[in-house]
Design a protein around this motif. Structure first.
Motif, PDB file in Angstrom:
ATOM      1  N   ASP A  85       0.867  -1.406   0.026  1.00 44.75           N
ATOM      2  CA  ASP A  85      -0.008  -0.084  -0.069  1.00 44.75           C
ATOM      3  C   ASP A  85       0.925   1.338  -0.028  1.00 44.75           C
ATOM      4  O   ASP A  85       0.174   2.226  -0.288  1.00 44.75           O
ATOM      5  CB  ASP A  85      -0.891   0.149   1.297  1.00 44.75           C
ATOM      6  CG  ASP A  85      -1.738  -1.197   1.309  1.00 44.75           C
ATOM      7  OD1 ASP A  85      -2.666  -1.404   0.474  1.00 44.75           O
ATOM      8  OD2 ASP A  85      -1.570  -1.995   2.322  1.00 44.75           O
ATOM      9  N   ILE A  86       1.956   1.083   0.704  1.00 42.91           N
ATOM     10  CA  ILE A  86       3.081   2.344   0.647  1.00 42.91           C
ATOM     11  C   ILE A  86       4.260   1.805   0.162  1.00 42.91           C
ATOM     12  O   ILE A  86       4.986   0.920   0.743  1.00 42.91           O
ATOM     13  CB  ILE A  86       3.145   2.828   1.977  1.00 42.91           C
ATOM     14  CG1 ILE A  86       1.764   3.183   2.799  1.00 42.91           C
ATOM     15  CG2 ILE A  86       4.172   3.712   2.305  1.00 42.91           C
ATOM     16  CD1 ILE A  86       1.694   3.367   4.187  1.00 42.91           C
ATOM     17  N   LEU A  87       4.987   2.518  -0.915  1.00 44.56           N
ATOM     18  CA  LEU A  87       6.166   2.147  -1.271  1.00 44.56           C
ATOM     19  C   LEU A  87       7.113   3.500  -1.121  1.00 44.56           C
ATOM     20  O   LEU A  87       6.835   4.685  -1.916  1.00 44.56           O
ATOM     21  CB  LEU A  87       5.973   1.855  -2.916  1.00 44.56           C
ATOM     22  CG  LEU A  87       7.252   1.504  -3.515  1.00 44.56           C
ATOM     23  CD1 LEU A  87       7.925   0.557  -2.941  1.00 44.56           C
ATOM     24  CD2 LEU A  87       6.881   1.000  -4.927  1.00 44.56           C
ATOM     25  N   VAL A  88       8.220   3.378  -0.425  1.00 41.06           N
ATOM     26  CA  VAL A  88       9.180   4.531  -0.256  1.00 41.06           C
ATOM     27  C   VAL A  88      10.346   3.944  -0.821  1.00 41.06           C
ATOM     28  O   VAL A  88      11.245   3.192  -0.428  1.00 41.06           O
ATOM     29  CB  VAL A  88       9.353   4.939   1.313  1.00 41.06           C
ATOM     30  CG1 VAL A  88      10.370   5.835   1.335  1.00 41.06           C
ATOM     31  CG2 VAL A  88       7.903   4.858   2.080  1.00 41.06           C
ATOM     32  N   HIS A  89      10.843   4.826  -1.920  1.00 40.03           N
ATOM     33  CA  HIS A  89      12.152   4.584  -2.558  1.00 40.03           C
ATOM     34  C   HIS A  89      13.274   5.505  -1.880  1.00 40.03           C
ATOM     35  O   HIS A  89      13.402   6.638  -2.209  1.00 40.03           O
ATOM     36  CB  HIS A  89      11.942   4.862  -4.194  1.00 40.03           C
ATOM     37  CG  HIS A  89      10.943   4.140  -4.769  1.00 40.03           C
ATOM     38  ND1 HIS A  89      11.076   2.807  -5.254  1.00 40.03           N
ATOM     39  CD2 HIS A  89       9.575   4.527  -5.208  1.00 40.03           C
ATOM     40  CE1 HIS A  89      10.195   2.457  -5.849  1.00 40.03           C
ATOM     41  NE2 HIS A  89       9.288   3.174  -5.898  1.00 40.03           N
ATOM     42  N   ASN A  90      14.071   4.754  -0.959  1.00 41.76           N
ATOM     43  CA  ASN A  90      14.900   5.502  -0.277  1.00 41.76           C
ATOM     44  C   ASN A  90      16.453   5.085  -0.886  1.00 41.76           C
ATOM     45  O   ASN A  90      17.224   5.703  -0.550  1.00 41.76           O
ATOM     46  CB  ASN A  90      14.787   5.243   1.060  1.00 41.76           C
ATOM     47  CG  ASN A  90      15.983   6.043   1.876  1.00 41.76           C
ATOM     48  OD1 ASN A  90      16.189   7.243   2.137  1.00 41.76           O
ATOM     49  ND2 ASN A  90      17.107   4.992   2.262  1.00 41.76           N
ATOM     50  N   ALA A  91      16.580   4.134  -1.462  1.00 43.57           N
ATOM     51  CA  ALA A  91      17.773   3.481  -1.740  1.00 43.57           C
ATOM     52  C   ALA A  91      18.545   4.345  -2.780  1.00 43.57           C
ATOM     53  O   ALA A  91      17.792   4.757  -3.822  1.00 43.57           O
ATOM     54  CB  ALA A  91      17.653   1.988  -2.595  1.00 43.57           C
ATOM     55  N   GLY A  92      19.669   4.666  -2.828  1.00 46.79           N
ATOM     56  CA  GLY A  92      20.300   5.789  -3.449  1.00 46.79           C
ATOM     57  C   GLY A  92      21.838   5.823  -3.003  1.00 46.79           C
ATOM     58  O   GLY A  92      22.330   5.481  -2.065  1.00 46.79           O
ATOM     59  N   GLY A  93      22.362   6.825  -3.872  1.00 46.35           N
ATOM     60  CA  GLY A  93      23.643   7.257  -3.396  1.00 46.35           C
ATOM     61  C   GLY A  93      24.863   7.112  -4.576  1.00 46.35           C
ATOM     62  O   GLY A  93      24.444   6.502  -5.730  1.00 46.35           O
ATOM     63  N   ALA A  94      25.713   7.637  -4.485  1.00 44.84           N
ATOM     64  CA  ALA A  94      27.032   7.634  -5.322  1.00 44.84           C
ATOM     65  C   ALA A  94      28.382   8.014  -4.790  1.00 44.84           C
ATOM     66  O   ALA A  94      28.138   8.844  -3.839  1.00 44.84           O
ATOM     67  CB  ALA A  94      26.686   8.400  -6.729  1.00 44.84           C
ATOM     68  N   SER A  95      29.622   7.631  -5.306  1.00 44.53           N
ATOM     69  CA  SER A  95      30.694   8.110  -4.703  1.00 44.53           C
ATOM     70  C   SER A  95      31.074   9.177  -5.796  1.00 44.53           C
ATOM     71  O   SER A  95      30.925   9.190  -6.988  1.00 44.53           O
ATOM     72  CB  SER A  95      31.693   7.177  -4.995  1.00 44.53           C
ATOM     73  OG  SER A  95      31.617   5.994  -3.988  1.00 44.53           O
ATOM     74  N   PRO A  96      31.920  10.427  -5.223  1.00 42.38           N
ATOM     75  CA  PRO A  96      32.241  11.236  -6.012  1.00 42.38           C
ATOM     76  C   PRO A  96      33.297  10.963  -7.226  1.00 42.38           C
ATOM     77  O   PRO A  96      34.200  10.179  -6.868  1.00 42.38           O
ATOM     78  CB  PRO A  96      32.716  12.357  -4.932  1.00 42.38           C
ATOM     79  CG  PRO A  96      33.047  11.823  -3.770  1.00 42.38           C
ATOM     80  CD  PRO A  96      32.180  10.682  -3.830  1.00 42.38           C
ATOM     81  N   TYR A  97      33.683  11.686  -8.083  1.00 50.86           N
ATOM     82  CA  TYR A  97      34.398  11.457  -9.365  1.00 50.86           C
ATOM     83  C   TYR A  97      35.355  12.861  -9.412  1.00 50.86           C
ATOM     84  O   TYR A  97      34.710  13.641  -9.297  1.00 50.86           O
ATOM     85  CB  TYR A  97      33.652  10.824 -10.603  1.00 50.86           C
ATOM     86  CG  TYR A  97      34.673   9.862 -10.897  1.00 50.86           C
ATOM     87  CD1 TYR A  97      34.403   8.318 -10.781  1.00 50.86           C
ATOM     88  CD2 TYR A  97      35.389  10.177 -12.140  1.00 50.86           C
ATOM     89  CE1 TYR A  97      35.323   7.405 -11.375  1.00 50.86           C
ATOM     90  CE2 TYR A  97      36.294   9.312 -12.680  1.00 50.86           C
ATOM     91  CZ  TYR A  97      36.154   7.897 -12.598  1.00 50.86           C
ATOM     92  OH  TYR A  97      36.824   7.150 -12.928  1.00 50.86           O
ATOM     93  N   GLY A  98      36.330  12.637  -9.682  1.00 51.15           N
ATOM     94  CA  GLY A  98      37.418  13.439  -9.875  1.00 51.15           C
ATOM     95  C   GLY A  98      36.999  14.623 -10.890  1.00 51.15           C
ATOM     96  O   GLY A  98      37.071  15.926 -10.615  1.00 51.15           O
TER      97      GLY A  98
END
Length: 256
Positions: A85-98
Motif C-alpha cells: 500500500d505504501i512504497l518508499v524509494h530511499n535506496a540511492g547514493g554515489a561516490s564522487p568522481y574527480g
C-alpha cells in the motif's frame, strides 16, 4: 515510545503494508521506524542483511540496481506482505568522481540504475495492483544536491533530477486512479552515507567540491527530520497531496 495516531487515537497506518528500499541505516532506517510506530506492517531491503533488524520489521536482501533485483523484491513483497500500500524509494547514493568529463560509462550507469531506474522498475511491478485497488502512496527520496550540482557528483545529481521529473509525471498519470506520488528532498542530513561521501571528497580539488553553505535553521538535519516528512506524505493527512516535492533542508536551498 508513543504511537503516532489520528484524533481518535488509532495508529495512523494501521492495516497498511509498506515497502522501504535502503531501509537499514540513516534516513531509510528512520523511515522504517516511523512507519512501524504508526502501525504499518513494514518490509525493508538492502543489498546485505544488517546485524540487527528492529522487532516487527521484515527484511529481504535485494539489489534493486537490476531488473532481476527489482523483480525478486516485488515478488518477495507480495509473498511476505500480500501486497504493498505504501512504497518508499530511499535506496540511492554515489561516490564522487574527480572530473565530470572523466566519469566512465559504468559509473554513470550504476548511478542511473540505483537512483532512478530502481524506482522506475519497482513501480512498474507494484503500481498495477495499487491502481486496481484504487489506492496507494509512493514517495521518492531525492537530494538537495540537485540544486547545487557540484561536478564530482554530477552522475548522482543528474539521476536524482530525473527521479524528480519522473515522480511528477507518474503522479499525473496515477492521480485519477487514487494513487498518490510525491517526492521528499532532504538537505544536509547526518548519515553514515553522507559521512562516507565527505571522506571521499577530502582527496578532491576543493574548488570542485564548492564551499559549504550555512543552514538558516542553524543545524544539519537528522534522519528523523526526513522520516517525519515521509510519514506525512504516506498518511491520510496528505490525502489531497500528489505530484509535490517536499523540500526538508532547513532553508538551505530555497526554491521558487
Amino acid at each position: 515510545m508513543a504511537t503516532t495516531g489520528n484524533v481518535t487515537g488509532t495508529p495512523e497506518l494501521k492495516g497498511k503494508r509498506a515497502l522501504v528500499t535502503g531501509g537499514t541505516r540513516g534516513i531509510g532506517a528512520a523511515v522504517v521506524a516511523r512507519l512501524l510506530e504508526a502501525g504499518a506492517e513494514v518490509l525493508t531491503t538492502a543489498r546485505t542483511e544488517p546485524d540487527e533488524v528492529p522487532d516487527g520489521v521484515r527484511f529481504v536482501a535485494a539489489d534493486v540496481r537490476s531488473r532481476q533485483g527489482a523483480e525478486d523484491l516485488a515478488a518477495a513483497a507480495v509473498d511476505v506482505l500480500g501486497g504493498v500500500d505504501i512504497l518508499v524509494h530511499n535506496a540511492g547514493g554515489a561516490s564522487p568522481y574527480g572530473s565530470a568529463t572523466a566519469i566512465p560509462d559504468e559509473v554513470w550507469l550504476d548511478a542511473l540504475n540505483l537512483n532512478l531506474l530502481a524506482s522506475v522498475r519497482l513501480n512498474s511491478l507494484l503500481v498495477p495492483a495499487m491502481r486496481e485497488r484504487g489506492s496507494g502512496a509512493i514517495v521518492h527520496v531525492s537530494s538537495s544536491a540537485v540544486s547545487v550540482t557540484v561536478p564530482p557528483l554530477l552522475h548522482y545529481t543528474v539521476a536524482k533530477a530525473g527521479l524528480e521529473n519522473y515522480s511528477k509525471g507518474l503522479a499525473a498519470e496515477l492521480a485519477p486512479a487514487g494513487v498518490r506520488v510525491n517526492t521528499v528532498t532532504p538537505g544536509r542530513v547526518t548519515t553514515p552515507g553522507g559521512a562516507k561521501v565527505q571522506e571521499e571528497w577530502a582527496g578532491l580539488d576543493p574548488t570542485q567540491v564548492g564551499a559549504g553553505s550555512v543552514v538558516p535553521l542553524g543545524r544539519d538535519g537528522q534522519p528523523d527530520d526526513i522520516a517525519r516528512a515521509v510519514l506525512f506524505l504516506v498518511s491520510d493527512q496528505a490525502s489531497w497531496v500528489t505530484g509535490s516535492n517536499l523540500v526538508v533542508d532547513g532553508g538551505e536551498f530555497p526554491r521558487g
